[in-house]
Design an enzyme around this catalytic site. Structure first.
Site, PDB file in Angstrom:
ATOM      1  N   CYS A  74      33.887  30.076  29.029  1.00 22.58           N
ATOM      2  CA  CYS A  74      35.281  29.363  28.731  1.00 22.58           C
ATOM      3  C   CYS A  74      35.244  27.968  28.778  1.00 22.58           C
ATOM      4  O   CYS A  74      34.338  27.308  29.376  1.00 22.58           O
ATOM      5  CB  CYS A  74      36.357  30.224  29.485  1.00 22.58           C
ATOM      6  N   CYS A  80      38.484  25.192  36.593  1.00 20.96           N
ATOM      7  CA  CYS A  80      39.429  26.339  36.808  1.00 20.96           C
ATOM      8  C   CYS A  80      39.370  26.994  38.038  1.00 20.96           C
ATOM      9  O   CYS A  80      38.062  27.528  38.301  1.00 20.96           O
ATOM     10  CB  CYS A  80      39.644  27.224  35.528  1.00 20.96           C
ATOM     11  N   CYS A  83      37.747  31.439  38.057  1.00 15.42           N
ATOM     12  CA  CYS A  83      36.299  31.837  38.096  1.00 15.42           C
ATOM     13  C   CYS A  83      35.538  31.189  39.073  1.00 15.42           C
ATOM     14  O   CYS A  83      35.980  29.637  39.369  1.00 15.42           O
ATOM     15  CB  CYS A  83      35.657  31.814  36.837  1.00 15.42           C
ATOM     16  N   CYS A 163      40.581  32.385  28.428  1.00 13.31           N
ATOM     17  CA  CYS A 163      40.121  32.962  29.741  1.00 13.31           C
ATOM     18  C   CYS A 163      39.507  34.348  29.393  1.00 13.31           C
ATOM     19  O   CYS A 163      39.931  35.127  28.509  1.00 13.31           O
ATOM     20  CB  CYS A 163      41.459  33.402  30.292  1.00 13.31           C
ATOM     21  N   GLN A 289      45.978  48.530  40.447  1.00 12.06           N
ATOM     22  CA  GLN A 289      44.514  47.981  40.601  1.00 12.06           C
ATOM     23  C   GLN A 289      44.415  47.115  39.262  1.00 12.06           C
ATOM     24  O   GLN A 289      44.450  47.562  38.072  1.00 12.06           O
ATOM     25  CB  GLN A 289      43.364  48.926  40.648  1.00 12.06           C
ATOM     26  N   PHE A 318      50.495  52.692  52.040  1.00  7.63           N
ATOM     27  CA  PHE A 318      50.458  51.589  51.238  1.00  7.63           C
ATOM     28  C   PHE A 318      50.106  51.977  49.667  1.00  7.63           C
ATOM     29  O   PHE A 318      49.127  51.482  49.084  1.00  7.63           O
ATOM     30  CB  PHE A 318      49.696  50.578  51.497  1.00  7.63           C
ATOM     31  N   GLU A 339      55.314  53.399  50.668  1.00  9.79           N
ATOM     32  CA  GLU A 339      54.980  52.375  49.869  1.00  9.79           C
ATOM     33  C   GLU A 339      56.328  51.364  49.967  1.00  9.79           C
ATOM     34  O   GLU A 339      57.469  52.078  49.942  1.00  9.79           O
ATOM     35  CB  GLU A 339      54.803  52.560  48.480  1.00  9.79           C
ATOM     36  N   ASP A 384      45.169  51.794  52.096  1.00  7.25           N
ATOM     37  CA  ASP A 384      44.908  50.846  51.033  1.00  7.25           C
ATOM     38  C   ASP A 384      45.876  49.616  51.137  1.00  7.25           C
ATOM     39  O   ASP A 384      46.832  49.610  50.326  1.00  7.25           O
ATOM     40  CB  ASP A 384      45.102  51.478  49.627  1.00  7.25           C
ATOM     41  N   CYS A 411      40.537  44.833  50.054  1.00  7.30           N
ATOM     42  CA  CYS A 411      40.409  43.752  49.221  1.00  7.30           C
ATOM     43  C   CYS A 411      40.226  42.558  49.887  1.00  7.30           C
ATOM     44  O   CYS A 411      40.065  41.564  49.093  1.00  7.30           O
ATOM     45  CB  CYS A 411      41.605  43.736  48.201  1.00  7.30           C
TER      46      CYS A 411
END
Length: 459
Positions: A74, A80, A83, A163, A289, A318, A339, A384, A411
């Site tokens: 890109c 940027c 990435c 992008c 996700q 969650f 949640e 999660d 994550c």
């Protein structure tokens, strides 16, 4: 070594999340320099000392890394912040992430465990089904821009018109919106002054369905006619279909995408996506996700790790829009999801009904508070949590159930490592762990751990 001193050196390795480690021989010490790639020769300026460790700001890449065997795909890489690793082959990215995970988890896990490697995303590019773009300018008093922040900047915004993390449909929409407001000289919201109109463009697109939800986020400080913009968006030639265009009003002082009021300019305020044969209704702010194909790999891994759950009650804590709950429901006695985002819970209930799953129950509220009011007792728990992990007051309540198996999806691997300390202290043993790379070209990775209750320790 003093602040503002400039040094040159080679990045030996990159620790999670993006901490390049550079040895400075003349000072005989290591400096952490963010936003680099292993093997790059860099020039940097020492900018702070934290707990005795030196940190430097990357000024220039003097020599590419031997790992950089690809050209950028890109126009705004590497400036940027979206990435990090476009120039590294995907296999090398996964090797690096595996090393980072092992470096943290080998220290956090008590005893031996099986690490089953990093599973690749089925799509390396154009995988994101959600992107939050910011309005701003690339430099002070420059023309209006719409895209992603520069690396290391909270103010400068680069226009991300090509992008590669998103589908081309999103890029077309971004360009259309940017040109519309540029032509009309519309102001953007300045965070320090708290003045201006344009804040964010939140785009969501079903990878399987192609349905697109366009969310324009502004303040109420101006009035602008958005009807011509709606017409222009609907006339775009896109592979997918725009099913909703929303105007979200947000006068919050903090720089977050939230709604004080939502106005539907066209269509509906939701879209559908499909995962593992199930259909999910997704609203603007409900968690889902961000990599649909990667999520299928992730949820198949969870299903494998959780094992036989026939005649069992599963707690999905969650739970977001209830994706994991519904993946597990066909083989469980019942699944109860908790949640905190009410919008997501309503979507989860509707999704379960749409998918013909009537052994799912979803509760809106904070996990810490809700667990006190649930009459059912779980046999298995799936966790999660958000990026920061589980609140230290909620985790003991979860462990008090004493279930034999827990599957933890993280994550942010450092949050998982922190939570494992308490879990292992309460008698849980990490059996095995794997990772699913849902965030190609970036520093992030999803980690899945299976824990079993080895012994009971009184709290």
């Amino acid at each position: 070594m003093k602040k503002r001193q400039i040094f040159e050196g080679t990045i030996d390795r990159v620790d999670f999340p993006n901490k390049g480690i550079v040895y400075v021989p003349e000072e005989d010490r290591y400096v952490t320099v963010k936003n680099g790639i292993p093997g790059q020769k860099v020039r940097f300026a020492v900018n702070k000392f934290k707990r005795g460790n030196a940190e430097g700001k990357l000024l220039e890449v003097l020599e590419r890394s031997p790992l950089e065997t690809r050209e950028p795909v890109c126009s705004i890489f590497p400036a940027c912040g979206g990435c990090m690793y476009q120039t590294m082959p995907y296999e090398e990215q996964m090797k690096m992430k595996e090393g980072q995970i092992r470096g943290i988890m080998d220290e956090a896990v008590h005893g031996t465990y099986a690490f089953e490697g990093v599973k690749a995303s089925p799509k390396e590019f154009a995988y994101r089904n959600k992107m939050e773009f910011s309005f701003g300018d690339e430099y002070k008093d420059g023309p209006l821009s719409l895209g992603l922040h520069k690396k290391g900047s909270t103010y400068d915004v680069l226009t991300a018109s090509d992008c590669k993390l998103v589908h081309e449909d999103m890029n077309k929409i971004l360009v259309c919106v940017l040109e519309y407001f540029r032509e009309r000289n519309v102001s953007y919201y300045k965070k320090m002054r708290h003045t201006g109109y344009l804040r964010h463009l939140l785009l969501r697109r079903g990878d399987t369905t192609g349905e697109i939800l366009v969310n324009l986020v502004t303040t109420t400080q101006e009035e602008n006619d958005l009807a011509p913009l709606v017409d222009q968006l609907l006339s775009l030639e896109t592979e997918g279909k725009i099913v909703g265009i929303l105007h979200i009003l947000n006068d919050s002082l903090s720089d977050v995408v939230k709604s004080d009021e939502t106005r539907i300019l066209y269509g509906q305020d939701y879209f559908y996506e499909k995962l593992l044969g199930l259909e999910f209704k997704i609203t603007p702010f409900s968690f889902f996700q961000p990599n649909s194909k990667g999520a299928e790999v992730l949820y198949e891994t969870v299903r494998e790790y959780i094992g036989d759950i026939r005649d069992m009650t599963v707690f999905d804590l969650f739970s977001g829009t209830g994706t994991i709950s519904q993946v597990l429901a066909p083989v469980a006695k019942q699944v109860i999801g908790v949640e905190i985002v009410e919008e997501a819970v309503e979507a989860a209930k509707e999704n379960a009904e749409r998918n013909g799953l009537f052994n799912c129950k979803f509760i809106a509220g904070d996990v810490f508070q809700v667990l006190d009011s649930i009459e059912e007792k779980p046999d298995v728990i799936v966790l999660d949590p958000p990026r920061d992990g589980i609140h230290p007051k909620a985790l003991p309540k979860i462990l008090d159930y004493g279930v034999k198996r827990i599957v933890y999806i993280s994550c942010k691997m450092t949050s998982l490592a922190r939570d494992l300390e308490m879990m292992q202290g309460r008698g849980y043993r990490v059996e095995k762990m794997t990772a699913v790379d849902q965030f190609c070209e970036t520093v992030h990775c999803e980690v899945v751990a299976k824990l079993s209750l080895a012994r009971v320790i009184q709290a």
